[in-house]
Design a protein around this motif. Structure first.
Motif, PDB file in Angstrom:
ATOM      1  N   GLN A   1       0.837  -1.169   0.000  1.00 53.90           N
ATOM      2  CA  GLN A   1       0.000   0.000   0.000  1.00 53.90           C
ATOM      3  C   GLN A   1       0.885   1.237   0.000  1.00 53.90           C
ATOM      4  O   GLN A   1       2.059   1.162   0.311  1.00 53.90           O
ATOM      5  N   VAL A   2       0.274   2.349  -0.343  1.00 48.38           N
ATOM      6  CA  VAL A   2       0.974   3.616  -0.423  1.00 48.38           C
ATOM      7  C   VAL A   2       0.422   4.567   0.623  1.00 48.38           C
ATOM      8  O   VAL A   2      -0.794   4.708   0.773  1.00 48.38           O
ATOM      9  N   GLN A   3       1.327   5.209   1.336  1.00 50.21           N
ATOM     10  CA  GLN A   3       0.952   6.235   2.293  1.00 50.21           C
ATOM     11  C   GLN A   3       1.302   7.600   1.722  1.00 50.21           C
ATOM     12  O   GLN A   3       2.372   7.783   1.142  1.00 50.21           O
ATOM     13  N   VAL A   4       0.406   8.542   1.891  1.00 50.66           N
ATOM     14  CA  VAL A   4       0.596   9.891   1.380  1.00 50.66           C
ATOM     15  C   VAL A   4       0.336  10.873   2.512  1.00 50.66           C
ATOM     16  O   VAL A   4      -0.727  10.830   3.141  1.00 50.66           O
ATOM     17  N   VAL A   5       1.292  11.747   2.769  1.00 53.54           N
ATOM     18  CA  VAL A   5       1.168  12.707   3.861  1.00 53.54           C
ATOM     19  C   VAL A   5       1.519  14.098   3.374  1.00 53.54           C
ATOM     20  O   VAL A   5       2.633  14.338   2.908  1.00 53.54           O
ATOM     21  N   GLU A   6       0.579  15.026   3.519  1.00 51.01           N
ATOM     22  CA  GLU A   6       0.794  16.414   3.120  1.00 51.01           C
ATOM     23  C   GLU A   6       1.271  17.253   4.303  1.00 51.01           C
ATOM     24  O   GLU A   6       0.995  16.931   5.461  1.00 51.01           O
ATOM     25  N   SER A   7       1.930  18.338   3.982  1.00 55.50           N
ATOM     26  CA  SER A   7       2.330  19.297   4.991  1.00 55.50           C
ATOM     27  C   SER A   7       2.533  20.652   4.321  1.00 55.50           C
ATOM     28  O   SER A   7       2.617  20.749   3.104  1.00 55.50           O
ATOM     29  N   GLY A   8       2.614  21.691   5.126  1.00 55.95           N
ATOM     30  CA  GLY A   8       2.935  23.006   4.612  1.00 55.95           C
ATOM     31  C   GLY A   8       1.796  23.993   4.572  1.00 55.95           C
ATOM     32  O   GLY A   8       1.999  25.165   4.247  1.00 55.95           O
ATOM     33  N   GLY A   9       0.602  23.558   4.895  1.00 55.83           N
ATOM     34  CA  GLY A   9      -0.525  24.473   4.905  1.00 55.83           C
ATOM     35  C   GLY A   9      -0.444  25.437   6.067  1.00 55.83           C
ATOM     36  O   GLY A   9       0.380  25.289   6.971  1.00 55.83           O
ATOM     37  N   GLY A  10      -1.300  26.433   6.023  1.00 57.65           N
ATOM     38  CA  GLY A  10      -1.307  27.408   7.085  1.00 57.65           C
ATOM     39  C   GLY A  10      -2.158  28.607   6.747  1.00 57.65           C
ATOM     40  O   GLY A  10      -2.902  28.606   5.763  1.00 57.65           O
ATOM     41  N   LEU A  11      -2.046  29.619   7.573  1.00 58.42           N
ATOM     42  CA  LEU A  11      -2.790  30.856   7.400  1.00 58.42           C
ATOM     43  C   LEU A  11      -1.859  31.922   6.841  1.00 58.42           C
ATOM     44  O   LEU A  11      -0.823  32.220   7.442  1.00 58.42           O
ATOM     45  N   VAL A  12      -2.232  32.480   5.706  1.00 59.21           N
ATOM     46  CA  VAL A  12      -1.442  33.530   5.079  1.00 59.21           C
ATOM     47  C   VAL A  12      -2.356  34.656   4.626  1.00 59.21           C
ATOM     48  O   VAL A  12      -3.573  34.492   4.532  1.00 59.21           O
ATOM     49  N   GLN A  13      -1.755  35.779   4.331  1.00 57.87           N
ATOM     50  CA  GLN A  13      -2.501  36.908   3.807  1.00 57.87           C
ATOM     51  C   GLN A  13      -2.506  36.883   2.289  1.00 57.87           C
ATOM     52  O   GLN A  13      -1.622  36.304   1.662  1.00 57.87           O
ATOM     53  N   ALA A  14      -3.500  37.500   1.710  1.00 60.19           N
ATOM     54  CA  ALA A  14      -3.590  37.576   0.260  1.00 60.19           C
ATOM     55  C   ALA A  14      -2.315  38.173  -0.322  1.00 60.19           C
ATOM     56  O   ALA A  14      -1.771  39.144   0.196  1.00 60.19           O
ATOM     57  N   GLY A  15      -1.851  37.565  -1.403  1.00 62.17           N
ATOM     58  CA  GLY A  15      -0.642  38.021  -2.055  1.00 62.17           C
ATOM     59  C   GLY A  15       0.609  37.285  -1.624  1.00 62.17           C
ATOM     60  O   GLY A  15       1.643  37.375  -2.295  1.00 62.17           O
ATOM     61  N   GLU A  16       0.537  36.571  -0.538  1.00 63.88           N
ATOM     62  CA  GLU A  16       1.691  35.825  -0.049  1.00 63.88           C
ATOM     63  C   GLU A  16       1.806  34.477  -0.744  1.00 63.88           C
ATOM     64  O   GLU A  16       0.932  34.071  -1.507  1.00 63.88           O
ATOM     65  N   SER A  17       2.894  33.787  -0.460  1.00 66.15           N
ATOM     66  CA  SER A  17       3.170  32.500  -1.076  1.00 66.15           C
ATOM     67  C   SER A  17       3.253  31.399  -0.035  1.00 66.15           C
ATOM     68  O   SER A  17       3.496  31.645   1.143  1.00 66.15           O
ATOM     69  N   LEU A  18       3.072  30.191  -0.512  1.00 66.99           N
ATOM     70  CA  LEU A  18       3.116  29.033   0.357  1.00 66.99           C
ATOM     71  C   LEU A  18       3.556  27.838  -0.474  1.00 66.99           C
ATOM     72  O   LEU A  18       3.209  27.740  -1.658  1.00 66.99           O
ATOM     73  N   ARG A  19       4.316  26.947   0.123  1.00 71.19           N
ATOM     74  CA  ARG A  19       4.703  25.731  -0.567  1.00 71.19           C
ATOM     75  C   ARG A  19       4.235  24.516   0.214  1.00 71.19           C
ATOM     76  O   ARG A  19       4.581  24.342   1.381  1.00 71.19           O
ATOM     77  N   LEU A  20       3.467  23.692  -0.447  1.00 71.04           N
ATOM     78  CA  LEU A  20       2.993  22.455   0.140  1.00 71.04           C
ATOM     79  C   LEU A  20       3.919  21.313  -0.243  1.00 71.04           C
ATOM     80  O   LEU A  20       4.481  21.292  -1.340  1.00 71.04           O
ATOM     81  N   SER A  21       4.057  20.365   0.656  1.00 73.54           N
ATOM     82  CA  SER A  21       4.861  19.187   0.396  1.00 73.54           C
ATOM     83  C   SER A  21       4.027  17.943   0.626  1.00 73.54           C
ATOM     84  O   SER A  21       3.113  17.935   1.449  1.00 73.54           O
ATOM     85  N   CYS A  22       4.366  16.907  -0.095  1.00 76.74           N
ATOM     86  CA  CYS A  22       3.666  15.634   0.032  1.00 76.74           C
ATOM     87  C   CYS A  22       4.690  14.515  -0.023  1.00 76.74           C
ATOM     88  O   CYS A  22       5.398  14.354  -1.016  1.00 76.74           O
ATOM     89  N   LEU A  23       4.767  13.762   1.044  1.00 74.78           N
ATOM     90  CA  LEU A  23       5.702  12.647   1.123  1.00 74.78           C
ATOM     91  C   LEU A  23       4.963  11.343   0.898  1.00 74.78           C
ATOM     92  O   LEU A  23       3.961  11.060   1.564  1.00 74.78           O
ATOM     93  N   MET A  24       5.466  10.557  -0.016  1.00 73.29           N
ATOM     94  CA  MET A  24       4.876   9.273  -0.336  1.00 73.29           C
ATOM     95  C   MET A  24       5.780   8.165   0.178  1.00 73.29           C
ATOM     96  O   MET A  24       7.000   8.223   0.031  1.00 73.29           O
ATOM     97  N   SER A  25       5.183   7.155   0.767  1.00 72.18           N
ATOM     98  CA  SER A  25       5.955   6.036   1.282  1.00 72.18           C
ATOM     99  C   SER A  25       5.199   4.737   1.030  1.00 72.18           C
ATOM    100  O   SER A  25       4.045   4.739   0.609  1.00 72.18           O
ATOM    101  N   GLY A  26       5.868   3.634   1.309  1.00 74.32           N
ATOM    102  CA  GLY A  26       5.269   2.332   1.075  1.00 74.32           C
ATOM    103  C   GLY A  26       5.721   1.761  -0.255  1.00 74.32           C
ATOM    104  O   GLY A  26       6.840   1.999  -0.707  1.00 74.32           O
ATOM    105  N   VAL A  27       4.842   1.016  -0.893  1.00 69.94           N
ATOM    106  CA  VAL A  27       5.145   0.409  -2.178  1.00 69.94           C
ATOM    107  C   VAL A  27       4.846   1.420  -3.278  1.00 69.94           C
ATOM    108  O   VAL A  27       3.692   1.593  -3.690  1.00 69.94           O
ATOM    109  N   THR A  28       5.879   2.084  -3.750  1.00 70.37           N
ATOM    110  CA  THR A  28       5.705   3.205  -4.677  1.00 70.37           C
ATOM    111  C   THR A  28       6.113   2.904  -6.109  1.00 70.37           C
ATOM    112  O   THR A  28       6.012   3.780  -6.969  1.00 70.37           O
ATOM    113  N   ASN A  29       6.568   1.708  -6.386  1.00 68.80           N
ATOM    114  CA  ASN A  29       7.125   1.401  -7.695  1.00 68.80           C
ATOM    115  C   ASN A  29       6.117   1.446  -8.834  1.00 68.80           C
ATOM    116  O   ASN A  29       6.511   1.566  -9.998  1.00 68.80           O
ATOM    117  N   ARG A  30       4.850   1.359  -8.535  1.00 67.42           N
ATOM    118  CA  ARG A  30       3.831   1.371  -9.582  1.00 67.42           C
ATOM    119  C   ARG A  30       3.110   2.704  -9.716  1.00 67.42           C
ATOM    120  O   ARG A  30       2.137   2.809 -10.470  1.00 67.42           O
TER     121      ARG A  30
END
Length: 126
Positions: A1-30
């Motif tokens: 199985q594949v596990q997917v975990v997001e991070s990087g969200g938050g509260l920002v003001q209009a016009g600002e930037s944000l970068r989200l990340s997603c880490l995948m683990s487990g059986v990822t070959n397919r």
């Protein structure tokens, strides 16, 4: 199985930037593609951006292409979403997902993605 975990969200003001990340683990070959989706309260889940895991071919929602950039690091099994010039209407729960199905570069569908993260909240204030 594949596990997917997001991070990087938050509260920002209009016009600002944000970068989200997603880490995948487990059986990822397919894995054929990964993507970002979002869902605002009272609205349906929508595609933000998806990327083929092999060659990096990407899809963006037309309204977001100029502000959002998807990228990946295969060696780290990590997906990113750079969000610039954020607007209040970008406020939503953002989900990362992985697919083992055929990637539709011009029309990926949420149903094509079988592995989903728990979501990370992005809130943009004005």
């Amino acid at each position: 199985q594949v596990q997917v975990v997001e991070s990087g969200g938050g509260l920002v003001q209009a016009g600002e930037s944000l970068r989200l990340s997603c880490l995948m683990s487990g059986v990822t070959n397919r894995i054929t593609a990964m993507g970002w989706f979002r869902q605002a309260p009272g609205k349906e889940r929508e595609v933000v951006s998806c990327i083929a895991w092999s060659d990096g071919q990407a899809y963006y929602d037309d309204s977001l292409k100029g502000r959002f950039t998807i990228s990946k690091d295969n060696a780290k099994n990590t997906l990113y979403l750079q969000m610039n010039d954020l607007k209040p209407e970008d406020t939503a729960m953002y989900y990362c997902a992985a697919s083992t199905n055929f990637f539709r570069p011009f029309g990926p569908r949420p149903s094509d993605f079988g592995y989903w993260g728990q979501g990370t909240q992005v809130t943009v204030s004005s």
